[in-house]
Write a protein that holds these residues in place. Structure first.
Motif, PDB file in Angstrom:
ATOM      1  N   VAL A  54       0.841  -1.205   0.000  1.00 30.77           N
ATOM      2  CA  VAL A  54       0.000   0.000   0.000  1.00 30.77           C
ATOM      3  C   VAL A  54       0.871   1.249   0.000  1.00 30.77           C
ATOM      4  O   VAL A  54       0.636   2.198  -0.767  1.00 30.77           O
ATOM      5  CB  VAL A  54      -0.951  -0.001   1.216  1.00 30.77           C
ATOM      6  CG1 VAL A  54      -1.736   1.312   1.268  1.00 30.77           C
ATOM      7  CG2 VAL A  54      -1.915  -1.184   1.146  1.00 30.77           C
ATOM      8  N   ILE A  55       1.903   1.287   0.842  1.00 31.62           N
ATOM      9  CA  ILE A  55       2.803   2.441   0.907  1.00 31.62           C
ATOM     10  C   ILE A  55       3.556   2.612  -0.412  1.00 31.62           C
ATOM     11  O   ILE A  55       3.739   3.739  -0.902  1.00 31.62           O
ATOM     12  CB  ILE A  55       3.793   2.283   2.077  1.00 31.62           C
ATOM     13  CG1 ILE A  55       3.052   2.369   3.406  1.00 31.62           C
ATOM     14  CG2 ILE A  55       4.895   3.340   2.005  1.00 31.62           C
ATOM     15  CD1 ILE A  55       3.941   2.198   4.626  1.00 31.62           C
ATOM     16  N   HIS A  58       1.501   4.399  -2.800  1.00 36.48           N
ATOM     17  CA  HIS A  58       1.395   5.833  -2.505  1.00 36.48           C
ATOM     18  C   HIS A  58       2.639   6.597  -2.967  1.00 36.48           C
ATOM     19  O   HIS A  58       2.517   7.693  -3.532  1.00 36.48           O
ATOM     20  CB  HIS A  58       1.189   6.060  -1.003  1.00 36.48           C
ATOM     21  CG  HIS A  58      -0.195   5.764  -0.533  1.00 36.48           C
ATOM     22  ND1 HIS A  58      -1.326   6.170  -1.201  1.00 36.48           N
ATOM     23  CD2 HIS A  58      -0.637   5.071   0.558  1.00 36.48           C
ATOM     24  CE1 HIS A  58      -2.403   5.770  -0.544  1.00 36.48           C
ATOM     25  NE2 HIS A  58      -2.013   5.087   0.527  1.00 36.48           N
ATOM     26  N   VAL A  59       3.839   6.047  -2.727  1.00 36.39           N
ATOM     27  CA  VAL A  59       5.058   6.814  -3.000  1.00 36.39           C
ATOM     28  C   VAL A  59       5.515   6.716  -4.453  1.00 36.39           C
ATOM     29  O   VAL A  59       6.174   7.636  -4.956  1.00 36.39           O
ATOM     30  CB  VAL A  59       6.209   6.385  -2.061  1.00 36.39           C
ATOM     31  CG1 VAL A  59       5.834   6.653  -0.613  1.00 36.39           C
ATOM     32  CG2 VAL A  59       6.577   4.923  -2.263  1.00 36.39           C
ATOM     33  N   SER A  62       1.685   7.929  -6.995  1.00 43.27           N
ATOM     34  CA  SER A  62       0.803   8.955  -6.417  1.00 43.27           C
ATOM     35  C   SER A  62       0.075   9.766  -7.483  1.00 43.27           C
ATOM     36  O   SER A  62      -0.833  10.529  -7.160  1.00 43.27           O
ATOM     37  CB  SER A  62       1.622   9.898  -5.525  1.00 43.27           C
ATOM     38  OG  SER A  62       2.684  10.491  -6.251  1.00 43.27           O
ATOM     39  N   SER A  65      -5.311   7.278  -8.902  1.00 40.57           N
ATOM     40  CA  SER A  65      -6.229   7.114  -7.780  1.00 40.57           C
ATOM     41  C   SER A  65      -5.731   6.039  -6.810  1.00 40.57           C
ATOM     42  O   SER A  65      -4.858   5.233  -7.151  1.00 40.57           O
ATOM     43  CB  SER A  65      -7.616   6.726  -8.291  1.00 40.57           C
ATOM     44  OG  SER A  65      -7.565   5.449  -8.917  1.00 40.57           O
ATOM     45  N   ASP A  66      -6.313   6.007  -5.607  1.00 42.03           N
ATOM     46  CA  ASP A  66      -5.888   5.049  -4.590  1.00 42.03           C
ATOM     47  C   ASP A  66      -6.071   3.608  -5.056  1.00 42.03           C
ATOM     48  O   ASP A  66      -5.209   2.753  -4.820  1.00 42.03           O
ATOM     49  CB  ASP A  66      -6.670   5.277  -3.290  1.00 42.03           C
ATOM     50  CG  ASP A  66      -6.246   6.558  -2.593  1.00 42.03           C
ATOM     51  OD1 ASP A  66      -5.200   7.120  -2.970  1.00 42.03           O
ATOM     52  OD2 ASP A  66      -6.962   6.998  -1.673  1.00 42.03           O
ATOM     53  N   GLN A  69      -3.475   2.774  -7.560  1.00 45.97           N
ATOM     54  CA  GLN A  69      -2.161   2.634  -6.928  1.00 45.97           C
ATOM     55  C   GLN A  69      -1.916   1.197  -6.485  1.00 45.97           C
ATOM     56  O   GLN A  69      -0.838   0.634  -6.699  1.00 45.97           O
ATOM     57  CB  GLN A  69      -2.050   3.567  -5.713  1.00 45.97           C
ATOM     58  CG  GLN A  69      -1.908   5.031  -6.058  1.00 45.97           C
ATOM     59  CD  GLN A  69      -1.931   5.915  -4.822  1.00 45.97           C
ATOM     60  OE1 GLN A  69      -1.912   5.415  -3.698  1.00 45.97           O
ATOM     61  NE2 GLN A  69      -1.988   7.220  -5.026  1.00 45.97           N
ATOM     62  N   SER A  73       0.891  -1.307  -7.928  1.00 41.92           N
ATOM     63  CA  SER A  73       1.869  -1.821  -6.978  1.00 41.92           C
ATOM     64  C   SER A  73       1.925  -3.350  -7.028  1.00 41.92           C
ATOM     65  O   SER A  73       3.013  -3.942  -7.060  1.00 41.92           O
ATOM     66  CB  SER A  73       1.509  -1.354  -5.562  1.00 41.92           C
ATOM     67  OG  SER A  73       2.525  -1.683  -4.652  1.00 41.92           O
ATOM     68  N   ASP A 125       6.713  12.046  -6.500  1.00 41.65           N
ATOM     69  CA  ASP A 125       6.578  13.502  -6.379  1.00 41.65           C
ATOM     70  C   ASP A 125       7.891  14.225  -6.662  1.00 41.65           C
ATOM     71  O   ASP A 125       7.898  15.433  -6.923  1.00 41.65           O
ATOM     72  CB  ASP A 125       6.098  13.871  -4.968  1.00 41.65           C
ATOM     73  CG  ASP A 125       4.663  13.436  -4.728  1.00 41.65           C
ATOM     74  OD1 ASP A 125       3.940  13.201  -5.723  1.00 41.65           O
ATOM     75  OD2 ASP A 125       4.272  13.297  -3.552  1.00 41.65           O
ATOM     76  N   SER A 197       2.368   5.794  11.022  1.00 45.01           N
ATOM     77  CA  SER A 197       2.028   5.758   9.599  1.00 45.01           C
ATOM     78  C   SER A 197       2.669   6.890   8.809  1.00 45.01           C
ATOM     79  O   SER A 197       3.143   6.681   7.683  1.00 45.01           O
ATOM     80  CB  SER A 197       0.499   5.818   9.437  1.00 45.01           C
ATOM     81  OG  SER A 197      -0.111   4.720  10.067  1.00 45.01           O
ATOM     82  N   LEU A 201       5.429   6.434   5.792  1.00 41.82           N
ATOM     83  CA  LEU A 201       5.148   6.902   4.438  1.00 41.82           C
ATOM     84  C   LEU A 201       6.216   7.869   3.957  1.00 41.82           C
ATOM     85  O   LEU A 201       6.550   7.904   2.768  1.00 41.82           O
ATOM     86  CB  LEU A 201       3.771   7.573   4.407  1.00 41.82           C
ATOM     87  CG  LEU A 201       3.229   7.990   3.038  1.00 41.82           C
ATOM     88  CD1 LEU A 201       3.048   6.778   2.136  1.00 41.82           C
ATOM     89  CD2 LEU A 201       1.911   8.737   3.193  1.00 41.82           C
TER      90      LEU A 201
END
Length: 495
Positions: A54-55, A58-59, A62, A65-66, A69, A73, A125, A197, A201
């Motif tokens: 999950v992380i 996100h990284v 990003s 959408s969730d 992601q 992943s 990012d 958390s 992250l």
């Protein structure tokens, strides 16, 4: 030419006193530890990626959408399976040419660097689309090296241990598997608890990947201080002593002359990986997504079962040398056929103790298969093709059936709304397994490997081995047939 063929037919693969390999017990133990550590690292990576999926989404993803992601992943995780057969073919063939020890050191270096690099990649990012591209490249390199790592480790241990202790000592490789997965999962859980958390992250997710460097250095040190496996060394010595040694076996010759071994390996790895990935990889998501358990509770139950599996693997490996791999596999597969549905009914009961007991039943039968498979698979192939044949066929079957097992089960549950789908899949795989094991698998526990003379631990065992042997080694007739096929093919080429 016909006289030469007749002479070949009459050749007997007898064993002489000087042919028997005496293996130093300390050297054999060192081989188990060094190879198991590399295997632990492979599954350490498997554990940390699974728990950080999950992380990582996100990284590195990003920009979407969730839900997307998570898909990306998992997709990046799964892509490593696509290149494992290629890595298996590449490193396996090299291992049969250059030796097991050298290639095992190379695969460990590559795997360590690839895992370390994931912890150093800037996030999305910072560098945009380059971040997931670099992650994908790192996963491809990991998959490529893993293709040669596990098969090479099985081969090296099997060739470095005495015949009467091969099952027990080879089971140590699977202890590395369980320790690596537990270590990866436990480290991520501990870091999440300590850092929280937000910091996980921000930077905490990198720590498990960075730890790969010191683990790799330790493993490389141990492997560089190993001796070449006795079976491979004896084969090379025999080639040098011959007037004209045969060339190394090609991929075409592997499938042409060793087809039966290839097919047997594909089937054994099929049911082994279906059971393995269903119990250890799919079950956490089944407990959480299908049955509604809390994520922490489900993962904790699986980790406890894996801890219990470690002594079970070693104990069953000990008895495997006495009762034989084939018999233990048969009992395990029959147990899964009979108890899969009751186990999943317990898992779906909602009672914590019953859930744990259901998982433990499946884990115990998986432990029995793990304990025997690591010595059984290398025994399918002759020494000159063992690494390459095992690496290629293992990774093809693992990629087709192991990596897809969780996805297929999840899809079938979604299609049928039946929570017993995993049990049905385990039964299906085990039914195929019990038929093949019973009808076609030879019990090789306590016997020399195909293409190798007996291996013992003490000089005084040599006399007893000579007395117990029949007129020729057990694999002699099979080797006769292969040699005859090779000779006939060579004659056709000349004509």
């Amino acid at each position: 030419m016909s006289q030469k063929r007749d002479k070949r037919k009459k050749k007997k693969y007898k064993v002489h006193k000087d042919d028997i390999t005496v293996i130093d017990a300390d050297i054999a133990k060192k081989a188990v530890v060094a190879t198991a550590l590399g295997n632990a690292m492979e599954w350490f990576d498997f554990g940390i990626y699974s728990y950080l999926v999950v992380i990582i989404g996100h990284v590195f993803y990003s920009g979407v959408s969730d839900s997307a992601q998570l898909v990306f992943s998992f997709g990046t995780f799964a892509v490593a399976f696509l290149v494992r057969p290629i890595g298996g073919m590449f490193f396996g063939m090299l291992g049969d040419r250059l030796g097991r020890k050298r290639i095992l050191a190379v695969t460990l270096i590559i795997m360590s660097l690839a895992t370390l690099s994931i912890g150093l990649i800037p996030v999305y990012d910072t560098i945009g689309i380059t971040a997931p591209i670099l992650l994908l490249c790192a996963r491809l390199v990991q998959g490529f090296s893993a293709g040669g790592e596990y098969a090479g480790a099985m081969t090296f241990i099997a060739e470095s241990t005495p015949d009467n202790r091969r099952v027990f000592m080879s089971s140590g490789l699977e202890v590395g598997t369980l320790v690596g997965y537990i270590g990866g999962a436990g480290l991520v859980t501990l870091l999440t608890f300590i850092l929280g958390s937000d910091r996980m992250l921000d930077w905490g997710w990198r720590v498990p990947f960075l730890i790969a460097a010191p683990i790799g250095i330790i493993g490389l040190y141990l492997r560089n201080h190993l001796e070449e496996s006795p079976a491979f060394a004896a084969m090379e010595e025999q080639k040098q002593g011959e007037a004209k040694g045969r060339e190394h076996v090609s991929l075409k010759e592997l499938f042409l002359y060793h087809r039966r071994s290839v097919l047997m390996c594909l089937v054994l790895v099929f049911f082994y990986n279906v059971i393995d990935y269903t119990v250890l990889t799919y079950m956490p998501s089944h407990l959480t997504a299908v049955l509604g358990y809390g994520e922490t509770k489900g993962l904790l139950l699986i980790v406890i079962v894996m801890f219990i599996m470690i002594p079970l693997v070693l104990t069953i490996g000990y008895f495997g040398d006495r009762f034989g791999n084939k018999r233990i596999m048969q009992v395990s597969l029959i147990g899964i056929i009979l108890l899969s549905i009751p186990s999943f009914l317990l898992i779906g009961s909602g009672n914590n103790w019953l859930v744990f007991f259901g998982l433990l039943i499946l884990g115990a039968f998986l432990a029995a298969i793990k304990a025997t498979m690591t010595s059984q698979l290398p025994s399918l192939f002759f020494t000159e093709v063992r690494y390459g044949g095992l690496a290629l066929t293992y990774n093809i079957s693992a990629s087709l059936f192991g990596g897809t097992a969780p996805l297929l089960i999840a899809w079938l549950i979604n299609l049928t709304a039946n929570r017993l789908v995993p049990a049905f899949y385990l039964i299906f795989a085990s039914l195929i397994g019990i038929v093949v094991v019973t009808l076609f698998l030879k019990n090789t526990s306590g016997k020399p490997l195909r293409g190798s003379p007996p291996a013992v631990t003490e000089n005084h065992d040599i006399k007893q081995v000579i007395e117990d042997l029949d007129e020729e080694l057990w694999w002699g007739e099979e080797k006769h047939k292969i040699d005859m096929k090779i000779e006939e093919t060579n004659e056709e080429k000349k004509d």
